[in-house]
Design an enzyme around this catalytic site. Structure first.
Site, PDB file in Angstrom:
ATOM      1  CG  ASP A  13     126.764  82.698  -5.488  1.00 53.07           C
ATOM      2  OD1 ASP A  13     125.612  83.169  -5.389  1.00 53.07           O
ATOM      3  OD2 ASP A  13     127.755  83.284  -5.023  1.00 53.07           O
ATOM      4  CB  SER A  14     125.539  85.823  -8.619  1.00 51.76           C
ATOM      5  OG  SER A  14     125.976  86.137  -7.305  1.00 51.76           O
ATOM      6  CD  GLU A 155     132.401  88.034  -6.495  1.00 55.81           C
ATOM      7  OE1 GLU A 155     133.350  87.845  -7.286  1.00 55.81           O
ATOM      8  OE2 GLU A 155     131.482  87.210  -6.320  1.00 55.81           O
ATOM      9  CB  CYS A 191     124.162  87.392   1.050  1.00 56.25           C
ATOM     10  SG  CYS A 191     125.190  87.497  -0.436  1.00 56.25           S
ATOM     11  CG  HIS A 193     129.010  87.033  -2.267  1.00 57.74           C
ATOM     12  ND1 HIS A 193     128.027  86.431  -3.020  1.00 57.74           N
ATOM     13  CD2 HIS A 193     130.018  87.343  -3.128  1.00 57.74           C
ATOM     14  CE1 HIS A 193     128.430  86.380  -4.284  1.00 57.74           C
ATOM     15  NE2 HIS A 193     129.637  86.923  -4.380  1.00 57.74           N
TER      16      HIS A 193
HETATM   17  N1  DGL Z   1     125.617  85.138  -3.152  1.00 54.63           N
HETATM   18  C1  DGL Z   1     124.309  85.574  -3.457  1.00 54.63           C
HETATM   19  C2  DGL Z   1     123.333  85.379  -2.327  1.00 54.63           C
HETATM   20  O1  DGL Z   1     123.516  84.488  -1.528  1.00 54.63           O
HETATM   21  C3  DGL Z   1     124.053  86.790  -4.306  1.00 54.63           C
HETATM   22  C4  DGL Z   1     124.995  87.931  -4.342  1.00 54.63           C
HETATM   23  C5  DGL Z   1     124.676  88.842  -5.508  1.00 54.63           C
HETATM   24  O2  DGL Z   1     124.934  88.423  -6.651  1.00 54.63           O
HETATM   25  O3  DGL Z   1     124.125  89.942  -5.283  1.00 54.63           O
HETATM   26  O4  DGL Z   1     122.347  86.034  -2.214  1.00 54.63           O
END
Ligand code: DGL
Length: 267
Positions: A13-14, A155, A191, A193
């Site tokens: 992931d990012s 985060e 997402c 997150h």
């Molecule tokens: N967790 C990521 C997603 O599912 C990306 C969040 C990000 O880096 O903007 O899209």
């Protein structure tokens, strides 16, 4: 080819979002050795262009697979999956599981036939989302909203910071305030997150909403694809690998350890 018992599952992931996929996977496969990769140098993905993500993600996964030799790679990120999944699959010689918005389950549970897709800006504009909405939600109003602030909120939560409730409220308002939004009963957390801040979203909503995401389904898919393979006899410490180490990595140590990620490396 026989898979060695200690060959890891690689999550990508990012940032910390992929932990919402790692959590249910650890519950399903408790002894699996895990490498969790966060592209901290490229974070956030959601405000980047398709071209940037398409160039970055397959190259990084190639380096990670070369270094860690996983039995399977999971793109635990909707943004990266909706843009780069086929390119990653073409580039790697291991099975790749992607994360795509849980539009199908949302269409199954929505009674009002109005549901929202809350993702990053990059995800909610993808043709992939249009196709899922047309295929599974043709009789529904499918509202979409992108929130970069909610990614930052997740985060911050895992760094142990005090959270501003306005962020979750504003993200939901982005859906409620659209035509038909007053009838919305279900929200896809599109997402990875966002399941990490589901409690904050629920608390910020003026009325109960059904939140759906893909974590459990992806865990089942990983278990299915690795059926019959051998696993270590005991659980051992997992590795978190970052593309850049900065002070925030230290602040995440407690959260990472709660997912079994006790070692930190840099790519
Ligand atoms: N967790 C990521 C997603 O599912 C990306 C969040 C990000 O880096 O903007 O899209």
């Amino acid at each position: 080819m026989t898979v060695a018992p200690d060959a890891p599952l690689l999550f990508f992931d990012s940032g910390v979002g992929g932990l919402s996929i790692l959590g249910p996977t650890r519950a399903a496969l408790p002894n699996a050795h895990v490498v969790y990769a966060a592209d901290s140098a490229g974070f956030p993905y959601g405000t980047k262009s398709e071209a940037e993500i398409a160039a970055r993600v397959p190259a990084l996964l190639g380096r990670l697979v070369e270094r860690y030799r996983p039995r399977l790679a999971v793109i635990a990120c909707n943004t990266a999956s909706t843009i780069a999944l086929s390119a990653v699959r073409a580039a790697l010689d291991v099975p790749v599981v992607g994360t795509v918005p849980a539009i199908k389950p949302a269409a199954l549970v929505s009674r009002s036939r109005v549901f929202g897709v809350l993702g990053t800006d990059a995800t909610v504009r993808q043709p992939y989302v249009d196709r899922l909405a047309a295929e599974f939600g043709a009789d529904c109003i499918v509202l979409r909203h992108g929130s970069a602030a909610l990614v930052q909120l997740a985060e911050a939560k895992l760094r142990g910071e005090v959270l501003d409730p306005a962020i979750a409220r504003d993200a939901l308002a982005g859906l409620f305030d659209q035509p038909g939004g007053d009838r919305m009963d279900t929200v896809v957390l599109a997402c990875t997150h966002f399941p990490l801040v589901e409690a904050e979203l629920a608390a910020a909503s003026p009325r109960p909403l059904h939140f759906v995401h893909g974590g459990e389904g992806i865990a089942r898919r990983i278990a299915y694809l690795t059926q019959g393979q051998r696993w270590p006899a005991e659980r051992r410490a997992g590795t978190a690998v970052f593309t850049r180490l900065d002070e925030s990595v230290g602040l995440l140590a407690g959260a990472l350890a709660s997912y079994g990620l006790e070692r930190v490396e840099v790519l």
